[in-house]
Design a protein around this motif. Structure first.
Motif, PDB file in Angstrom:
ATOM      1  N   TYR A 187      54.126 -18.411  44.062  1.00  0.00           N
ATOM      2  CA  TYR A 187      55.364 -17.537  43.496  1.00  0.00           C
ATOM      3  C   TYR A 187      55.100 -16.999  42.280  1.00  0.00           C
ATOM      4  N   THR A 189      52.125 -16.816  40.736  1.00  0.00           N
ATOM      5  CA  THR A 189      50.983 -16.114  40.675  1.00  0.00           C
ATOM      6  C   THR A 189      51.382 -14.618  41.326  1.00  0.00           C
ATOM      7  N   THR A 190      52.001 -14.549  42.107  1.00  0.00           N
ATOM      8  CA  THR A 190      52.558 -13.361  42.716  1.00  0.00           C
ATOM      9  C   THR A 190      53.140 -12.413  41.632  1.00  0.00           C
ATOM     10  N   VAL A 194      51.994  -8.843  39.681  1.00  0.00           N
ATOM     11  CA  VAL A 194      52.800  -7.744  39.652  1.00  0.00           C
ATOM     12  C   VAL A 194      53.209  -7.450  38.416  1.00  0.00           C
TER      13      VAL A 194
END
Length: 232
Positions: A187, A189-190, A194
């Motif tokens: 999570y 890393t996302t 972003v």
């Protein structure tokens, strides 16, 4: 008859060990995913570091989150909930110190937002007043330790899925902890990538960046208020 009973007992013992003392694993996994996806101080801080300082610094912040979560897991496994219930003074001290810290971070964000909106040519404010000056790992570690979402998760939810009859509870807690850390890693890393993509747009729109930082400041103050109102 005794032979059949022995075979049945052996089968049950094998099944129990196959589960590693974890009760209802899929419910735990689903609940963990939903809880991790809920916005919290950890994710907002890592996202802001990614937008301000890039991927590498954001991963240092994420490592602070992982360590903070590990500490909370160990405290949960060690029975800290019972300790806090038996010592109200310790519980109130811990929650008010944590709440004050989260509110302080929120106020620093709002102050930077105000300064940027009043002055031209000022750099985009970071998620708190010291994101650029301090080490992301240290700040993320403290935020993780006082994160109300994480505290309530590990004290009330995490420990429910360990079978008290299992002979090696350390293994059970370790596997559950590994699931939590892996979910958090994917999570965050996302969010990091972003945030890195948003950085360029924020640099071109300073007032928008200041407004976003101010909004996050109010959210952090809300987190502090939530922790101050928390009960066991």
């Amino acid at each position: 008859m005794m032979k059949r009973y022995s075979m049945w007992a052996s089968l049950m013992n094998a099944l129990m060990h196959a589960n590693f003392g974890i009760t209802d694993f899929w419910t735990f996994l689903l609940g963990t995913i939903f809880i991790v996806l809920l916005p919290g101080p950890n994710s907002l801080f890592v996202l802001s570091v990614a937008a301000q300082r890039g991927v590498r610094a954001a991963y240092r912040g994420a490592c602070g989150v992982f360590l903070g979560d590990l500490v909370l897991m160990l405290l949960s496994a060690g029975g800290v909930a019972s300790l806090l219930k038996s010592s109200p003074a310790l519980f109130y001290f811990a929650k008010y110190v944590g709440a004050a810290y989260l509110c302080w971070i929120g106020l620093q964000m709002l102050r930077n937002c105000w300064r940027t909106l009043r002055a031209r040519g000022v750099e985009i404010p970071s998620a708190d007043s010291a994101v650029r000056e301090s080490k992301p790992f240290n700040k993320a570690l403290v935020i993780s330790l006082v994160n109300p979402k994480a505290i309530l998760f590990f004290i009330s939810f995490f420990i429910q899925f360990v079978d008290p009859q299992f002979g090696s509870p350390v293994l059970s807690f370790g596997l559950l902890g590994l699931v939590c850390e892996a979910t958090s890693f994917f999570y965050l890393t996302t969010l990091i990538f972003v945030g890195a993509r948003l950085a360029a747009g924020f640099r071109r729109r300073r007032r928008l960046a200041a407004g976003m930082a101010g909004s996050v400041g109010f959210i952090f103050i809300g987190f502090g208020a939530k922790l101050a109102a928390a009960t066991l």
